[in-house]
Design a protein around this motif. Sequence first.
Motif, PDB file in Angstrom:
ATOM      1  N   ARG A  38       0.833  -1.189   0.000  1.00 42.85           N
ATOM      2  CA  ARG A  38       0.000   0.000   0.000  1.00 42.85           C
ATOM      3  C   ARG A  38       0.874   1.248   0.000  1.00 42.85           C
ATOM      4  N   GLN A  39       0.298   2.323  -0.492  1.00 42.32           N
ATOM      5  CA  GLN A  39       0.964   3.606  -0.481  1.00 42.32           C
ATOM      6  C   GLN A  39       0.019   4.631   0.132  1.00 42.32           C
ATOM      7  N   ARG A  45       5.678   3.396  -0.750  1.00 48.39           N
ATOM      8  CA  ARG A  45       4.992   2.117  -0.775  1.00 48.39           C
ATOM      9  C   ARG A  45       5.562   1.171   0.279  1.00 48.39           C
ATOM     10  N   GLU A  46       4.692   0.425   0.936  1.00 52.67           N
ATOM     11  CA  GLU A  46       5.105  -0.475   1.999  1.00 52.67           C
ATOM     12  C   GLU A  46       4.401  -1.821   1.882  1.00 52.67           C
ATOM     13  N   ASN A  96       0.725  -7.611  -5.774  1.00 49.26           N
ATOM     14  CA  ASN A  96       2.096  -7.855  -6.229  1.00 49.26           C
ATOM     15  C   ASN A  96       2.347  -9.338  -6.440  1.00 49.26           C
ATOM     16  N   VAL A  97       3.084  -9.635  -7.484  1.00 49.53           N
ATOM     17  CA  VAL A  97       3.607 -10.981  -7.726  1.00 49.53           C
ATOM     18  C   VAL A  97       5.110 -10.891  -7.832  1.00 49.53           C
ATOM     19  N   ASP A 110       9.138  -8.559 -10.552  1.00 53.17           N
ATOM     20  CA  ASP A 110       7.923  -8.095  -9.890  1.00 53.17           C
ATOM     21  C   ASP A 110       6.884  -7.660 -10.908  1.00 53.17           C
ATOM     22  N   TYR A 111       5.629  -7.972 -10.618  1.00 56.03           N
ATOM     23  CA  TYR A 111       4.496  -7.468 -11.372  1.00 56.03           C
ATOM     24  C   TYR A 111       3.567  -6.755 -10.405  1.00 56.03           C
ATOM     25  N   TRP A 112       2.912  -5.707 -10.892  1.00 58.90           N
ATOM     26  CA  TRP A 112       2.057  -4.883 -10.052  1.00 58.90           C
ATOM     27  C   TRP A 112       0.702  -4.653 -10.699  1.00 58.90           C
TER      28      TRP A 112
END
Length: 122
Positions: A38-39, A45-46, A96-97, A110-112
């Motif tokens: 989340r941001q 972003r965390e 996220n992946v 990473d994919y978002w």
Amino acid sequence: QVQLVESGGGLVQPGGSLTLSCVLSGSIFSAFAMGWYRQRPGKQRELVAVVSDAGTINYADSVKDRFTISRDKAKDMVFLQMNSLKSEDTAVYYCNVNHLSSGLPIRRVDYWGQGTQVTVSS
């Protein structure tokens, strides 16, 4: 091409609940983790929660005992059940992946998703 789509965000009062969903399209031919980040406004972003391919789960301290992550591997979906929501949880939530590349050199990929807005307000 790999694509992630989130849904389930919205406006909720403090103390309320929401469930976020994310579905993966495309194929990943290796083990992969799925999770939620989340941001919050004005912040970076965390990590919120993540579940590995083997089922190991980790949560951020700020959401422990309130949020629950789950994964449906057969459907390539991941969920985030959010309870006892606080105003501090207001953020854009991203699916996220994460996985390792299939070729050399070995690297993290990473994919978002596009993000879904969660607003906690009275």
